[in-house]
Design an enzyme around this catalytic site. Structure first.
Site, PDB file in Angstrom:
ATOM      1  N   GLU A  86       0.818  -1.214   0.000  1.00 21.94           N
ATOM      2  CA  GLU A  86       0.000   0.000   0.000  1.00 21.94           C
ATOM      3  C   GLU A  86       0.849   1.260   0.000  1.00 21.94           C
ATOM      4  O   GLU A  86       1.971   1.275   0.499  1.00 21.94           O
ATOM      5  CB  GLU A  86      -0.948   0.019   1.192  1.00 21.94           C
ATOM      6  CG  GLU A  86      -0.274   0.200   2.538  1.00 21.94           C
ATOM      7  CD  GLU A  86      -1.285   0.374   3.656  1.00 21.94           C
ATOM      8  OE1 GLU A  86      -1.865   1.461   3.759  1.00 21.94           O
ATOM      9  OE2 GLU A  86      -1.482  -0.592   4.411  1.00 21.94           O
ATOM     10  N   ARG A  97      -2.350  10.904   7.245  1.00 22.68           N
ATOM     11  CA  ARG A  97      -2.219  10.272   5.935  1.00 22.68           C
ATOM     12  C   ARG A  97      -3.538  10.275   5.165  1.00 22.68           C
ATOM     13  O   ARG A  97      -3.562  10.066   3.965  1.00 22.68           O
ATOM     14  CB  ARG A  97      -1.750   8.819   6.091  1.00 22.68           C
ATOM     15  CG  ARG A  97      -0.314   8.690   6.529  1.00 22.68           C
ATOM     16  CD  ARG A  97       0.082   7.241   6.768  1.00 22.68           C
ATOM     17  NE  ARG A  97       0.048   6.452   5.549  1.00 22.68           N
ATOM     18  CZ  ARG A  97      -0.158   5.149   5.502  1.00 22.68           C
ATOM     19  NH1 ARG A  97      -0.369   4.458   6.612  1.00 22.68           N
ATOM     20  NH2 ARG A  97      -0.157   4.497   4.356  1.00 22.68           N
ATOM     21  N   ARG A 101      -5.619   5.596  -0.710  1.00 24.68           N
ATOM     22  CA  ARG A 101      -4.466   4.743  -0.921  1.00 24.68           C
ATOM     23  C   ARG A 101      -4.482   4.155  -2.328  1.00 24.68           C
ATOM     24  O   ARG A 101      -5.537   3.998  -2.943  1.00 24.68           O
ATOM     25  CB  ARG A 101      -4.461   3.541   0.043  1.00 24.68           C
ATOM     26  CG  ARG A 101      -4.504   3.874   1.511  1.00 24.68           C
ATOM     27  CD  ARG A 101      -3.143   4.304   2.051  1.00 24.68           C
ATOM     28  NE  ARG A 101      -3.193   4.436   3.494  1.00 24.68           N
ATOM     29  CZ  ARG A 101      -3.653   5.502   4.145  1.00 24.68           C
ATOM     30  NH1 ARG A 101      -4.120   6.537   3.475  1.00 24.68           N
ATOM     31  NH2 ARG A 101      -3.658   5.537   5.468  1.00 24.68           N
ATOM     32  N   HIS A 117     -10.446   4.352   2.834  1.00 24.17           N
ATOM     33  CA  HIS A 117      -9.633   3.536   3.742  1.00 24.17           C
ATOM     34  C   HIS A 117     -10.039   2.075   3.730  1.00 24.17           C
ATOM     35  O   HIS A 117     -10.406   1.505   4.752  1.00 24.17           O
ATOM     36  CB  HIS A 117      -9.654   4.120   5.166  1.00 24.17           C
ATOM     37  CG  HIS A 117      -8.468   3.717   5.974  1.00 24.17           C
ATOM     38  ND1 HIS A 117      -8.515   2.712   6.909  1.00 24.17           N
ATOM     39  CD2 HIS A 117      -7.199   4.165   5.982  1.00 24.17           C
ATOM     40  CE1 HIS A 117      -7.325   2.572   7.460  1.00 24.17           C
ATOM     41  NE2 HIS A 117      -6.506   3.436   6.904  1.00 24.17           N
TER      42      HIS A 117
END
Length: 128
Positions: A86, A97, A101, A117
């Site tokens: 990831e 963050r 992703r 997420h």
């Protein structure tokens, strides 16, 4: 030197191509049906930046980038530990963050994007 998963996938690609050329079939695992798709051109600009960093092998903005993604949610096709990695997609204005992703698999251009997420994933179509 550690190479990103994209640079070490030639063997799997050759096996897939071989199966297709000799009339074999490729079947998707049940989890694949839960994964959508998204054109690379439709991703946010920060995802393009992340994909470019992956291809270059870094440097990455966060220490967690490039770590093994466990697929605990089971949304992606079931694979052995270490298959997925990831990478953070920067979220403008976020102090953390964030939730976005890119998760890479071992196959060529097997890149997934999630904006929530890991609740949902879209396989990135690099051809559009």
């Amino acid at each position: 030197m550690r190479f990103p998963p994209h640079l070490t996938r030639i063997g799997s690609a050759a096996a897939l191509l071989s199966a297709l050329l000799v009339g074999g079939t490729v079947t998707a695992s049940p989890a694949t049906a839960a994964v959508g798709s998204v054109c690379q051109s439709d991703l946010p600009s920060q995802a393009h930046d992340t994909l470019a960093l992956i291809e270059q092998g870094g440097p990455f903005p966060f220490a967690q980038d490039g770590t093994v993604f466990q697929n605990r949610e089971g949304v992606l096709p079931r694979r052995s530990t270490g298959y997925y990695h990831e990478y953070t997609v920067i979220t403008p204005g976020s102090d953390t963050r964030g939730a976005r992703r890119v998760v890479t698999g071992e196959e060529p251009q097997e890149d997934y994007y999630t904006a929530d997420h890991y609740a949902t994933f879209d396989l990135i179509d690099h051809g559009c």
